[in-house]
Design a protein around this motif. Structure first.
Motif, PDB file in Angstrom:
ATOM      1  N   ASP A  32      39.097  27.705  45.765  1.00  0.00           N
ATOM      2  CA  ASP A  32      39.250  29.150  45.969  1.00  0.00           C
ATOM      3  C   ASP A  32      40.504  29.678  45.276  1.00  0.00           C
ATOM      4  O   ASP A  32      41.540  29.023  45.272  1.00  0.00           O
ATOM      5  N   ILE A  33      40.383  30.879  44.704  1.00  0.00           N
ATOM      6  CA  ILE A  33      41.553  31.599  44.184  1.00  0.00           C
ATOM      7  C   ILE A  33      41.939  32.597  45.270  1.00  0.00           C
ATOM      8  O   ILE A  33      41.101  33.401  45.694  1.00  0.00           O
ATOM      9  N   ASP A  34      43.172  32.530  45.757  1.00  0.00           N
ATOM     10  CA  ASP A  34      43.623  33.491  46.774  1.00  0.00           C
ATOM     11  C   ASP A  34      44.079  34.760  46.062  1.00  0.00           C
ATOM     12  O   ASP A  34      45.220  34.885  45.637  1.00  0.00           O
ATOM     13  N   GLU A  35      43.135  35.724  45.922  1.00  0.00           N
ATOM     14  CA  GLU A  35      43.440  36.976  45.205  1.00  0.00           C
ATOM     15  C   GLU A  35      44.554  37.760  45.886  1.00  0.00           C
ATOM     16  O   GLU A  35      45.270  38.519  45.246  1.00  0.00           O
ATOM     17  N   CYS A  36      44.700  37.587  47.201  1.00  0.00           N
ATOM     18  CA  CYS A  36      45.704  38.340  47.960  1.00  0.00           C
ATOM     19  C   CYS A  36      47.125  37.898  47.590  1.00  0.00           C
ATOM     20  O   CYS A  36      48.020  38.730  47.465  1.00  0.00           O
ATOM     21  N   SER A  37      47.324  36.591  47.414  1.00  0.00           N
ATOM     22  CA  SER A  37      48.680  36.110  47.112  1.00  0.00           C
ATOM     23  C   SER A  37      48.980  36.106  45.613  1.00  0.00           C
ATOM     24  O   SER A  37      50.132  36.175  45.209  1.00  0.00           O
TER      25      SER A  37
END
Length: 197
Positions: A112-117
């Motif tokens: 997963d790519i954590d778009e939020c961070s």
């Protein structure tokens, strides 16, 4: 044409009649259509529903073709990709079924790519980012709720004093502020507002 509750992902075509954009459904076009549950299924092997759309991917030993079908591939079997692969100029590359996923260090599994961070997420100032596997969504900031106001959906301050969701002392008065509330002890009492003596 006037739609009293609006059309979130669609157009108002008649009195309270919404025409939804592709990938959305519901009376107000506010629900994601799960294309993976449609008959006939849009993908030959595996299907992943996304917000407003879907992605197809293949079982191991198969590769995704440009038309969305899955073709048997001995090369994919040898590479052992988690979500199938594609052959580009004779070179085999493993695939991830969503832009919110990327190939892990082994080049075979998707992480997963954590778009939020990472700052890739785009949320308006009054919304906070919630990461999900393969994507993200924007949720109202704490102390706000999503409401349909003046022809559009917006995050509106929750008046904790009216909804009675405050934690003020019995001998304190509740004061609503943007996104929160304050408690003040009534005359003749002293304390924090949460405790009054």
């Amino acid at each position: 044409a006037i739609c009293a509750h609006g059309c979130k992902y669609g157009e108002c075509t008649g009195p309270n009649k919404c025409k939804c954009f592709p990938g959305f459904t519901g009376k107000n076009c506010n629900q994601d259509l799960n294309e993976c549950g449609l008959k006939p299924r849009p993908c030959e092997h595996r299907c992943m529903n996304t917000h407003g759309s879907y992605k197809c991917y293949c079982l191991n030993r198969y590769m995704l073709m440009p038309d969305g079908t899955c073709a048997s591939s001995r090369t994919c079997a040898m590479v052992n990709c988690q979500y199938g692969c594609e052959e580009v100029k004779g070179e085999v590359q493993c695939l991830c079924p969503s832009g919110g996923l990327q190939l892990g260090p082994n080049g075979r599994t998707c992480v997963d790519i954590d778009e939020c961070s990472t700052g890739k997420a785009v949320c308006s100032y009054n919304r906070r980012c919630i990461n999900t596997f393969g994507s993200y969504y924007c949720k109202c900031q704490l102390g706000y709720e999503l409401k349909y106001v003046d022809g559009r959906y917006d995050c509106v301050d929750i008046n904790e004093c009216v909804t009675n969701t405050h934690r003020c002392n019995l001998h304190a008065e509740c004061l609503n502020i943007k996104g929160s509330f304050k408690c003040r002890c009534k005359q003749g009492y002293q304390g924090s507002g949460f405790n009054c003596t």
